[in-house]
Scaffold this active site. Structure first.
Site, PDB file in Angstrom:
ATOM      1  N   MET A 166      60.264  35.940  41.324  1.00  0.00           N
ATOM      2  CA  MET A 166      58.828  35.714  41.336  1.00  0.00           C
ATOM      3  C   MET A 166      58.138  37.041  41.631  1.00  0.00           C
ATOM      4  O   MET A 166      58.790  38.047  41.783  1.00  0.00           O
ATOM      5  CB  MET A 166      58.482  34.647  42.390  1.00  0.00           C
ATOM      6  CG  MET A 166      59.261  33.364  42.180  1.00  0.00           C
ATOM      7  SD  MET A 166      58.878  32.603  40.577  1.00  0.00           S
ATOM      8  CE  MET A 166      60.283  31.565  40.327  1.00  0.00           C
ATOM      9  N   CYS A 167      56.894  37.016  41.762  1.00  0.00           N
ATOM     10  CA  CYS A 167      56.169  38.269  41.869  1.00  0.00           C
ATOM     11  C   CYS A 167      55.042  38.092  42.891  1.00  0.00           C
ATOM     12  O   CYS A 167      54.891  37.047  43.506  1.00  0.00           O
ATOM     13  CB  CYS A 167      55.580  38.662  40.513  1.00  0.00           C
ATOM     14  SG  CYS A 167      56.742  38.502  39.126  1.00  0.00           S
ATOM     15  N   ARG A 168      54.302  39.144  43.072  1.00  0.00           N
ATOM     16  CA  ARG A 168      53.085  39.113  43.882  1.00  0.00           C
ATOM     17  C   ARG A 168      52.021  39.850  43.091  1.00  0.00           C
ATOM     18  O   ARG A 168      52.331  40.816  42.394  1.00  0.00           O
ATOM     19  CB  ARG A 168      53.280  39.846  45.228  1.00  0.00           C
ATOM     20  CG  ARG A 168      54.439  39.374  46.099  1.00  0.00           C
ATOM     21  CD  ARG A 168      54.107  38.139  46.904  1.00  0.00           C
ATOM     22  NE  ARG A 168      54.369  36.935  46.125  1.00  0.00           N
ATOM     23  CZ  ARG A 168      54.151  35.699  46.584  1.00  0.00           C
ATOM     24  NH1 ARG A 168      53.667  35.493  47.797  1.00  0.00           N
ATOM     25  NH2 ARG A 168      54.397  34.664  45.824  1.00  0.00           N
TER      26      ARG A 168
END
Lengths: 277, 277, 277, 277
Positions: A1-3
């Site tokens: 996932m990412c931010r």
């Protein structure tokens, strides 16, 4: 996932949000708190609009954001009234610049945290639905870039929210045909350089975290002595995967299955309803 | 365009062909003589079969081959009876590892010098023709990898030469539908770890240069005092975009529109005839 | 800080220790448990001796180990009876290959976790003490590489333990002259391809974690049904910053201020006593 | 060797000089005509002063300039009245960002084409002469960065030309002590953000090529119809390793063993005379 982080407001140095806050985006690249992964070290990107207008500019790298000297240099010199920044944790696709967010089409920028589940199984059907004239613009191999091109195919530039709703409806429908449970997980930010749209949605209604900053006028009333708040315009708004600083009342969660529009005048929150194109 | 080298014979250190010859592949990365571009600095790759068998191993990098310390290290320790090496000069697609040759499918390796002309115009039609089960394996964005997956779709593992002929026939046909003149330009090497096939073809019949080494027994008779020639087995064969050393009689051009098979026993040259799948 | 792994024993694929264990070194690059930093994404390196001898080979990269496709490929094909592997979390010096461990000098390899405190303040005095003939070999900018060259200067190849004791004594003495409290923090592994030495020491006697594997014969008696243990030779020993798997009794902490020698016949533990050169 | 470009004048987009001219710096990275090497693919760098002042900003990369998407993006958005750009062909030191030009110290930038001959032999003596307070700022391993720090040590900020003359005199003297013939080969550009100095010198008096652009007023008289020349201010000056375009009379060679000062008012050419510090 990412931010990710999206900013709209008085022009500021990228630095002010990427590096300076205690739990800045760069800090989140090493120690995310609310993500599925604590490390977001599979590339990064910033897309910004210059103070004097012009098309958006991209700076994207394949190394971790925390150790990139060029990002640090640019952040200390680039000032922008509207920018998107993203740190990546790959869900399987390669670490390469063409897989780094934001993605760009003309004046539009797009970035995404989440995934199309079982992407390799459904990818062909999704890509086939992309407008053949847009097809050659797909440069990388991520689900995120395909989502963007589907939304463009479904009318992003004319009716942005409806186009994203159609894209999600379509991805869910293709996913279901392939027996994928909960095909879509996403928070998305996109902009045409004037307005900014953010989305929080997942097929299972347990979407990745997303916060928007409280209206500056409210915050000023709450914190009359805070100098940072005095400097920024009333129109300033930040949307982030995770709060950047701990300031009671400063961050509101974007509600599950909803979207926001950040624009001149009153911003707007609405319910996100996937539909079939 | 690119330069490549394919080797089959007595196990040797990669070093012996990648670095040591006067006009080695690494030297060609800086100063190619016969290519369209003199510089081949957009990534490189080596794919080899170990002396004790097993699937092929890939080492591919995005920087120039001439300055890669890891390639130099590996070349001094990896010994192989069968390997492909490639240095890339991009014809437009990004410099990223997934665009570096050789490409691999199971025990097969594939590398290419040349281009599908107007690739972005015909790409969608070509990719649609790839077997949907193979489609998710396309990791990068090059014409070369699409050619490989089309050839796999058209029966590469059963009838290698015919499959490549069908692939080229198909690409030419799609190109013509889009008004592309001379759709295909290629030299290709491929192998399953046992045999090796090389191809030289272009729609306009002016193909990139390709040379194979003269039979070792012949060379030994010509140069009875050459120690290098005494060390290698009779079955040794090198195919290269450009000769590695100047040794009169050592290199023969692969004829225009032809293919070669390098195998146990007598090698074979044949005429390459594109066909429709 | 960093994490590392040193292996000596029956030849095994790097894969078996770098990727396969539940808390493998690659897993530690994303989620170290016992380190100062949870993320070790500032480069990596492996140095190994081939089964058939020869000088050590290095493969070092500047990206995170967890996403490097070449490392994964090599780990599945390189078999070695003696190797060092390292994942880096920079303490300030740049992320570049010349700063990646292990460092090499002739047949020797060296890697380090920890730091010389206030390195930039003491660096000049330390570098001046390096043998001028060795000085040009310092390729990077880390404290770790300077420590190695000081140890070489102080007789590493003749009396390895004493040389490291002199190096540490010297660094502590220079640090004290500059008012640095607790100048040295280190765990180190080094080898000449025959024997391996490991060190655990810090000026403040609170050194980074270090574990060695229990003697295989003991483990076999404890776990008579464990197949992995049956395959490896009695001489096999692993030293790691953090245990790779949870197996009661399998890992022993290296005592504070001590060193170990792993060699043919009985291994040896001793007290580490810094001295002045 | 390398190629470089220094610009001072009306603010322009980097693009105008890095990409647009027929034989632009980016083109020179692939096909230099006057250099020792035709390929300059071992990293690149740009250092610029913003239109609204502030310290210089660096953007440096380790890949070839010709394929760097971030450089292309920045070149199309960064406008500057004073900038240095450099493409590197390593003379042996590693390809890493800390070895990319320009180098920076406070408001100063420095870049170099050429070499200190037998650098590894003389490096220790040279580095020892660097002011110990400056010593920790040496981040990379090039001769060029050491030259800069020696010039800083010898008074660059007070008397720029004399400091460079002392630096060269010192390097020549140390070289001679080590039996090095012709120790110095250099073209250098440096600036404090106000003025710019360029140098052309070599111990053997056969220095690398260097050209400065003819005064704009003269060029306008020669080419009254040239639109580009009408747009730029009279003070505009470009100094380059190789001419960017073929325009008769536009480029003057910097004479052997000389320096130039580009500044408000009349620019100045002088004889370069190495001296002992």
């Amino acid at each position: 996932m990412c931010r990710w982080l999206a900013y709209s407001g008085s022009p500021i140095l990228l630095d002010e949000l990427l590096y300076k806050p205690r739990h800045s985006l760069i800090d989140q690249s090493l120690h995310a708190r609310l993500g599925v992964e604590t490390t977001n070290g599979d590339g990064f990107g910033v897309g910004w609009y210059a103070v004097d207008g012009g098309p958006p500019v991209l700076f994207r790298g394949t190394g971790p954001a925390w150790s990139d000297p060029n990002l640090r240099e640019l952040a200390s010199t680039v000032s922008s009234p509207l920018f998107l920044a993203h740190i990546r944790a790959s869900t399987g696709t390669p670490v390469q610049q063409t897989n780094c967010h934001p993605f760009r089409h003309g004046r539009w920028l797009w970035m995404h945290n989440g995934a199309i589940r079982d992407f390799s199984r459904v990818k062909r059907d999704l890509v086939l639905a992309v407008n053949p004239e847009l097809y050659p613009n797909i440069a990388g191999s991520t689900d995120s870039e395909v989502m963007f091109h589907l939304a463009l195919t479904f009318g992003l530039q004319d009716d942005p929210v409806a186009a994203v709703e159609r894209m999600v409806g379509f991805v869910e429908s293709v996913g279901q045909q392939h027996g994928v449970q909960h095909p879509v997980q996403m928070t998305v930010a996109m902009t045409d350089g004037e307005r900014m749209w953010v989305f929080r949605y997942s097929s299972e209604h347990e979407s990745r975290s997303l916060y928007f900053s409280t209206a500056v006028s409210t915050l000023r009333a709450m914190y009359p002595d805070n100098e940072n708040l005095r400097r920024v315009s009333d129109e300033t708004r930040i949307v982030v995967s995770e709060p950047l600083v701990e300031l009671v009342g400063a961050w509101q969660p974007v509600p599950e299955s909803s979207y926001g529009v950040i624009q001149k005048g009153a911003d707007r929150l609405g319910t996100f309803r996937p539909s079939l194109p």
